[in-house]
Motif scaffolding. Structure first.
Motif, PDB file in Angstrom:
ATOM      1  N   ARG A 165       0.842  -1.211   0.000  1.00  0.00           N
ATOM      2  CA  ARG A 165       0.000   0.000   0.000  1.00  0.00           C
ATOM      3  C   ARG A 165       0.869   1.248   0.000  1.00  0.00           C
ATOM      4  O   ARG A 165       0.604   2.194  -0.741  1.00  0.00           O
ATOM      5  CB  ARG A 165      -0.929  -0.017   1.231  1.00  0.00           C
ATOM      6  N   LEU A 166       1.925   1.278   0.814  1.00  0.00           N
ATOM      7  CA  LEU A 166       2.829   2.438   0.827  1.00  0.00           C
ATOM      8  C   LEU A 166       3.490   2.625  -0.542  1.00  0.00           C
ATOM      9  O   LEU A 166       3.593   3.749  -1.048  1.00  0.00           O
ATOM     10  CB  LEU A 166       3.892   2.283   1.909  1.00  0.00           C
ATOM     11  N   ASN A 167       3.939   1.533  -1.133  1.00  0.00           N
ATOM     12  CA  ASN A 167       4.549   1.625  -2.466  1.00  0.00           C
ATOM     13  C   ASN A 167       3.550   2.126  -3.504  1.00  0.00           C
ATOM     14  O   ASN A 167       3.891   2.922  -4.376  1.00  0.00           O
ATOM     15  CB  ASN A 167       5.127   0.271  -2.893  1.00  0.00           C
ATOM     16  N   GLU A 168       2.315   1.677  -3.410  1.00  0.00           N
ATOM     17  CA  GLU A 168       1.279   2.118  -4.340  1.00  0.00           C
ATOM     18  C   GLU A 168       1.051   3.626  -4.213  1.00  0.00           C
ATOM     19  O   GLU A 168       0.978   4.349  -5.217  1.00  0.00           O
ATOM     20  CB  GLU A 168      -0.018   1.356  -4.063  1.00  0.00           C
ATOM     21  N   VAL A 169       0.957   4.106  -2.974  1.00  0.00           N
ATOM     22  CA  VAL A 169       0.765   5.541  -2.739  1.00  0.00           C
ATOM     23  C   VAL A 169       1.953   6.337  -3.298  1.00  0.00           C
ATOM     24  O   VAL A 169       1.778   7.330  -4.015  1.00  0.00           O
ATOM     25  CB  VAL A 169       0.562   5.819  -1.229  1.00  0.00           C
ATOM     26  N   MET A 170       3.165   5.888  -2.984  1.00  0.00           N
ATOM     27  CA  MET A 170       4.359   6.604  -3.450  1.00  0.00           C
ATOM     28  C   MET A 170       4.490   6.547  -4.978  1.00  0.00           C
ATOM     29  O   MET A 170       4.877   7.530  -5.608  1.00  0.00           O
ATOM     30  CB  MET A 170       5.613   6.040  -2.780  1.00  0.00           C
ATOM     31  N   ASP A 171       4.151   5.408  -5.558  1.00  0.00           N
ATOM     32  CA  ASP A 171       4.203   5.289  -7.024  1.00  0.00           C
ATOM     33  C   ASP A 171       3.224   6.259  -7.684  1.00  0.00           C
ATOM     34  O   ASP A 171       3.541   6.882  -8.698  1.00  0.00           O
ATOM     35  CB  ASP A 171       3.897   3.860  -7.467  1.00  0.00           C
ATOM     36  N   ILE A 180       2.101   9.116  -6.428  1.00  0.00           N
ATOM     37  CA  ILE A 180       2.636  10.475  -6.266  1.00  0.00           C
ATOM     38  C   ILE A 180       3.780  10.709  -7.234  1.00  0.00           C
ATOM     39  O   ILE A 180       3.851  11.758  -7.902  1.00  0.00           O
ATOM     40  CB  ILE A 180       3.085  10.701  -4.801  1.00  0.00           C
ATOM     41  N   ALA A 181       4.683   9.754  -7.348  1.00  0.00           N
ATOM     42  CA  ALA A 181       5.819   9.898  -8.263  1.00  0.00           C
ATOM     43  C   ALA A 181       5.326  10.032  -9.706  1.00  0.00           C
ATOM     44  O   ALA A 181       5.858  10.830 -10.479  1.00  0.00           O
ATOM     45  CB  ALA A 181       6.767   8.708  -8.127  1.00  0.00           C
ATOM     46  N   PHE A 182       4.292   9.276 -10.068  1.00  0.00           N
ATOM     47  CA  PHE A 182       3.738   9.356 -11.420  1.00  0.00           C
ATOM     48  C   PHE A 182       3.201  10.756 -11.704  1.00  0.00           C
ATOM     49  O   PHE A 182       3.466  11.335 -12.757  1.00  0.00           O
ATOM     50  CB  PHE A 182       2.631   8.309 -11.611  1.00  0.00           C
ATOM     51  N   VAL A 183       2.438  11.288 -10.757  1.00  0.00           N
ATOM     52  CA  VAL A 183       1.875  12.632 -10.922  1.00  0.00           C
ATOM     53  C   VAL A 183       3.004  13.660 -11.069  1.00  0.00           C
ATOM     54  O   VAL A 183       2.954  14.552 -11.922  1.00  0.00           O
ATOM     55  CB  VAL A 183       0.947  12.990  -9.747  1.00  0.00           C
ATOM     56  N   ALA A 184       4.038  13.545 -10.258  1.00  0.00           N
ATOM     57  CA  ALA A 184       5.173  14.480 -10.334  1.00  0.00           C
ATOM     58  C   ALA A 184       5.885  14.355 -11.675  1.00  0.00           C
ATOM     59  O   ALA A 184       6.233  15.363 -12.306  1.00  0.00           O
ATOM     60  CB  ALA A 184       6.143  14.213  -9.182  1.00  0.00           C
ATOM     61  N   ARG A 185       6.112  13.113 -12.138  1.00  0.00           N
ATOM     62  CA  ARG A 185       6.770  12.919 -13.445  1.00  0.00           C
ATOM     63  C   ARG A 185       5.924  13.496 -14.565  1.00  0.00           C
ATOM     64  O   ARG A 185       6.445  14.083 -15.513  1.00  0.00           O
ATOM     65  CB  ARG A 185       7.014  11.423 -13.697  1.00  0.00           C
ATOM     66  N   ARG A 186       4.623  13.336 -14.475  1.00  0.00           N
ATOM     67  CA  ARG A 186       3.730  13.845 -15.519  1.00  0.00           C
ATOM     68  C   ARG A 186       3.787  15.380 -15.572  1.00  0.00           C
ATOM     69  O   ARG A 186       3.842  15.966 -16.641  1.00  0.00           O
ATOM     70  CB  ARG A 186       2.301  13.365 -15.262  1.00  0.00           C
TER      71      ARG A 186
END
Length: 169
Positions: free
Chosen positions: A30-36, A38-44
């Protein structure tokens, strides 16, 4: 628990920050999913900024290379004209005495030689500028599909898949 995530957006000092709360007892998945996410949104968001910069750079450099090539062509015409004029004005050097007459190759005036050398340097400078601009254009052309893929929601992890294969020699 509170998680703070910060990421740069583009090369000009912009950034984005996320602050979120996650249950302390959350699983790693779940933590990895949340961080992934957030990271996706930032990369976008970063891809959006980078795409705009690369598209603007590509447009400007395509315009600039035409101008530099035109200036180079004009310099070549000037150089060729000057070289022809120098050959026409060159005066053979004749050295003679009672028995021998020696005629050396025609000599150009030092000023003409200097001017011709200056034109050659200017042409070389334009060649280097063209090479540099072509590199910038290629860089933008290679990055733009990567940024667009991220904006479409794809996760390109390998930049090599966007590289244009080199032509066979």
């Amino acid at each position: 628990m509170q998680i703070t995530f910060q990421s740069p957006i583009g090369p000009h000092g912009k950034g984005i920050s996320f602050i979120l709360g996650v249950d302390v007892l959350s699983s790693r998945e779940r933590l990895n999913e949340v961080m992934d996410n957030i990271a996706f949104v930032a990369r976008r968001q970063d891809a959006f900024e980078q795409l705009r910069l690369d598209q603007n750079s590509l447009f400007a450099n395509r315009k600039l290379i035409v101008q530099v090539k035109d200036k180079r062509a004009a310099l070549v015409v000037d150089r060729d004209r000057m070289a022809a004029e120098m050959r026409a004005r060159a005066v053979p050097i004749v050295v003679s005495n009672r028995r021998h007459r020696i005629e050396a190759a025609p000599q150009a005036a030092p000023h003409d030689i200097s001017m011709l050398a200056s034109l050659e340097r200017d042409i070389k400078d334009k060649d280097e500028k063209i090479f540099e601009i072509e590199g910038l254009i290629v860089g933008c052309e290679e990055r733009i599909p990567f940024w667009k893929a991220i904006l479409r929601g794809e996760e390109p992890l390998d930049l090599d898949e966007f590289a244009t294969p080199m032509a066979a020699e």
